[in-house]
Design a protein around this motif. Structure first.
Motif, PDB file in Angstrom:
ATOM      1  N   ASN A 249       2.663  -7.452  -4.551  1.00 44.20           N
ATOM      2  CA  ASN A 249       3.596  -7.180  -5.647  1.00 44.20           C
ATOM      3  C   ASN A 249       3.150  -5.944  -6.429  1.00 44.20           C
ATOM      4  N   SER A 250       4.051  -5.419  -7.214  1.00 43.51           N
ATOM      5  CA  SER A 250       3.757  -4.243  -8.056  1.00 43.51           C
ATOM      6  C   SER A 250       3.123  -3.127  -7.236  1.00 43.51           C
TER       7      SER A 250
ATOM      8  N   ALA B 128       2.199   0.317  -5.516  1.00 46.10           N
ATOM      9  CA  ALA B 128       2.079   1.689  -6.023  1.00 46.10           C
ATOM     10  C   ALA B 128       1.871   2.644  -4.858  1.00 46.10           C
TER      11      ALA B 128
ATOM     12  N   SER C 118       7.872  -5.168  -3.713  1.00 44.18           N
ATOM     13  CA  SER C 118       7.032  -6.177  -3.075  1.00 44.18           C
ATOM     14  C   SER C 118       7.237  -6.191  -1.573  1.00 44.18           C
TER      15      SER C 118
ATOM     16  N   ARG D 169      -2.295  -8.396  -8.272  1.00 40.50           N
ATOM     17  CA  ARG D 169      -1.064  -7.889  -7.639  1.00 40.50           C
ATOM     18  C   ARG D 169      -0.842  -8.486  -6.258  1.00 40.50           C
TER      19      ARG D 169
ATOM     20  N   GLY E 254       6.615  -0.400  -7.509  1.00 44.91           N
ATOM     21  CA  GLY E 254       6.969  -1.602  -8.246  1.00 44.91           C
ATOM     22  C   GLY E 254       7.546  -2.703  -7.386  1.00 44.91           C
TER      23      GLY E 254
END
Length: 128
Positions: A84-85, A87, A17, A67, A15
């Motif tokens: 971003n985001s 995983a 960055s 993302r 989650g």
């Protein structure tokens, strides 16, 4: 002589960055397309996102659309990848490369990039 230096990798929680930078020198930056690629352990190198310096046209792999954002600063001869985001499946060594072509061809034809047109890579690890 193409020289590319990546920076900005590191360890981040899911989650989170990161922003990667690719500093270029030794070639006519404005005429090239710069791409970000990644290679996870045991897997091949894949195109993530590519941008043409002359007009800013871009390409994104489906796995990162929405993302990741690629951008460039022609005055600084630098290309950025805002991630971003993040995983766990984004964990990989991230490389940048340069070639005179379209962003789509750059990202999808990894095999066409000359060996001397790659940076040394920066590790991105997404883990809790």
């Amino acid at each position: 002589q193409v020289q590319l230096v990546e920076s900005g990798g590191g360890l981040v929680q899911p989650g989170g960055s990161l922003r990667l930078s690719c500093a270029a020198s030794g070639f006519a930056f404005d005429y090239y397309t710069i791409g970000w690629f990644r290679q996870a352990p045991g897997k091949g190198r894949e195109g993530v996102s590519c941008i043409r310096s002359s007009d800013g046209s871009t390409y994104y792999d489906d796995s990162v659309k929405g993302r990741f954002t690629i951008s460039r600063d022609n005055a600084r001869k630098t290309v950025y990848l805002q991630m971003n985001s993040l995983a766990p499946e984004d964990t990989a060594v991230y490389y940048c490369a340069a070639r005179i072509t379209t962003p789509l061809a750059m990202c999808e034809m990894t095999y066409a990039i000359q060996p001397g047109s790659w940076g040394q890579g920066t590790q991105v690890t997404v883990s809790s």
